[in-house]
Write an enzyme that holds these catalytic residues in place. Structure first.
Site, PDB file in Angstrom:
ATOM      1  CG  ASP A 162      -2.265   0.887   0.797  1.00 33.95           C
ATOM      2  OD1 ASP A 162      -2.191   1.746   0.044  1.00 33.95           O
ATOM      3  OD2 ASP A 162      -3.360   0.294   1.225  1.00 33.95           O
ATOM      4  CG  HIS A 222      -1.024   1.409  -3.244  1.00 33.79           C
ATOM      5  ND1 HIS A 222      -2.366   0.804  -2.904  1.00 33.79           N
ATOM      6  CD2 HIS A 222      -0.643   0.257  -4.032  1.00 33.79           C
ATOM      7  CE1 HIS A 222      -2.687  -0.177  -3.129  1.00 33.79           C
ATOM      8  NE2 HIS A 222      -1.680  -0.626  -3.789  1.00 33.79           N
TER       9      HIS A 222
END
Ligand code: NAG
Ligand code: NAG
Ligand code: NAG
Ligand code: NAG
Ligand code: NAG
Ligand code: NAG
Ligand code: NAG
Ligand code: NAG
Length: 399
Positions: free
Chosen positions: A224, A247
């Site tokens: 993430d 991310h």
């Protein structure tokens, strides 16, 4: 007789040193978790030994050091190291490894903490330094199979001043790897934060309600956000961070469920993104309020990054422009961004139609497609500002 005299003389000379060394030792007492019953065999629950030594460290005079020795692995259940403590500074020399229980069933939640919010928590401690080259392994794999369940953050810092986290490895957290909340003046340096690219919500460092944070010289390869900068944060500098998989480095998300949130003075510099699903990202929810402003992304390299530059005021597209409110985004500068994008739409400035994004500056940008047969382009909604020397060109901004 001569010998005796010599010994006497030596004692005479040595004694002030002894006294002096003792005084220094007292001012900097050392605590070793092994002296408090820890086994360090990776099997025995060492939580009680850590709590016992912490009680003494926290109550020590001077500036104590807590040693967690090398070559050993300490199994810890969810554990809180609480202040307020006596010393103005506490050093935790984490040379060995910390490991979480290896199945979800083996985690034992203390009665006072049933929210499964964290594994290791430091709360209300000033001048905490954690270093030593050790590894923290959250054993997250069993948790990742239930991506919709709440999952603990491996290492959480709450309400602190002068935190330093240096030279540590943090792997495979069940949820986020580190969170810092309510802290002023924090340094994160030489960290290795690593989890599989498909492990859900395993953020690297989450910052909220904190000021004056430096994150530098670190790698973050997770499932993430490498770094997420959330509401109430200001003066955050991120320098020399290698991100990906992951991310990206994200401001927000901000303004969820109509929240008022503010973020300002965020400077991301000399970073690289490799194979991450976003790069320099700002994300806000429709219907929120507050602001994200005075943000720079500077000297950044992208390698096959999806969405290298993305400013998204419709973070959850289900709510696109359904209200007349948004977290205001302004004074954002992107400078010297180079490399390749895994998507053609390399630059997305998607702003809300009620507040828009203002004073957005892009200068000296060159982002090509990682697929040599393709071209990149930029897209805009309600974005206002200027651009120069940009490939792809940004038609909506003044040149
Ligand atoms: C803390 O230390 C003081 C003196 O140094 C002692 O009187 C007190 O009992 C200690 N408290 C705890 C909780 O250990
Ligand atoms: C990290 O800690 C280890 C163990 O103390 C040490 O050998 C090493 O030099 C440290 N590395 C850095 C970059 O400080
Ligand atoms: C952070 O600490 C600095 C220095 O002590 C102080 O000036 C500043 O007001 C503090 N900021 C916050 C948000 O508490
Ligand atoms: C943070 O970055 C800004 C912009 O590059 C710089 O002016 C400031 O001095 C930096 N602060 C620290 C504490 O490094
Ligand atoms: C900039 O990043 C490069 C590559 O990671 C690194 O070698 C260099 O030390 C960084 N410079 C600064 C000032 O952080
Ligand atoms: C980005 O790439 C350029 C050219 O290869 C290099 O000089 C620079 O150090 C790189 N910066 C980072 C942060 O990796
Ligand atoms: C990007 O990551 C890939 C896969 O891990 C690696 O082979 C490659 O060397 C990396 N490229 C850069 C520029 O860091
Ligand atoms: C924003 O867009 C929505 C949907 O298209 C529209 O209903 C609304 O009136 C617009 N608001 C403004 C301030 O233009």
């Amino acid at each position: 007789m001569k010998d005796m005299f010599a010994v006497f003389f030596m004692l005479l000379v040595a004694s002030p040193y002894c006294l002096c060394i003792r005084m220094i030792a007292d001012a900097n007492p050392n605590f070793n978790v092994m002296d408090y019953g820890a086994k360090g065999d990776g099997q025995t629950d060492d939580s009680q030994a850590f709590l016992k030594v912490w009680k003494n460290v926290c109550n020590a005079t001077g500036t104590p050091t807590l040693l967690i020795p090398q070559g050993k692995t300490f199994l810890l259940q969810p554990i809180s190291f609480m202040g307020a403590c006596n010393p103005t500074s506490i050093t935790v020399e984490l040379q060995g490894d910390l490991v979480a229980p290896n199945s979800m069933d083996a985690w034992k939640w203390p009665d006072s903490n049933t929210n499964k919010g964290y594994w290791i928590r430091f709360s209300d401690i000033n001048g905490l330094v954690v270093n030593g080259g050790g590894q923290i392994d959250g054993q997250g794999a069993p948790w990742w199979k239930y991506p919709n369940n709440p999952r603990p953050v491996a290492l959480s810092f709450h309400n602190c001043r002068g935190l330093q986290l240096i030279n540590l490895t943090n792997i495979n957290s069940p949820g986020g790897h580190m969170s810092v909340n309510g802290c002023n003046g924090s340094l994160f340096s030489n960290l290795h934060i690593i989890a599989p690219g498909d492990s859900p919500n395993t953020d690297g460092i989450d910052i909220s309600s904190s000021s004056n944070v430096i994150i530098q010289h670190s790698e973050m390869r997770t499932g993430d956000d490498c770094i997420a900068i959330n509401g109430g944060s200001s003066f955050i500098n991120v320098t020399d961070v290698a991100c990906g998989p992951g991310h990206g480095i994200s401001i927000g998300s901000l303004g969820k469920n109509g929240a008022y949130e503010t973020v300002e003075e965020i400077h991301v510099k000399n970073c690289s993104f490799n194979g991450s699903s976003n790069g320099a990202r700002i994300k806000t929810w429709v219907g929120g309020s507050g602001y994200a402003r005075k943000i720079t992304f500077e000297n950044i390299n992208f390698t096959a990054t999806a969405n290298p530059v993305i400013m998204d005021q419709h973070y959850d597209p289900r709510y696109a422009d359904t209200t007349n409110s948004a977290v205001k985004v302004s004074d954002v500068t992107y400078y010297q961004l180079y490399g390749t994008s895994a998507v053609e739409n390399a630059i997305q400035l998607d702003c809300d139609n009620s507040s828009g994004c203002t004073n957005i500056v892009l200068n000296d940008i060159n982002i090509a497609s990682s697929d040599p047969g393709k071209k990149t382009f930029a897209s805009c909604n309600n974005a206002h500002g200027i651009s120069s020397s940009c490939t792809p060109a940004i038609p909506c901004l003044l040149n």
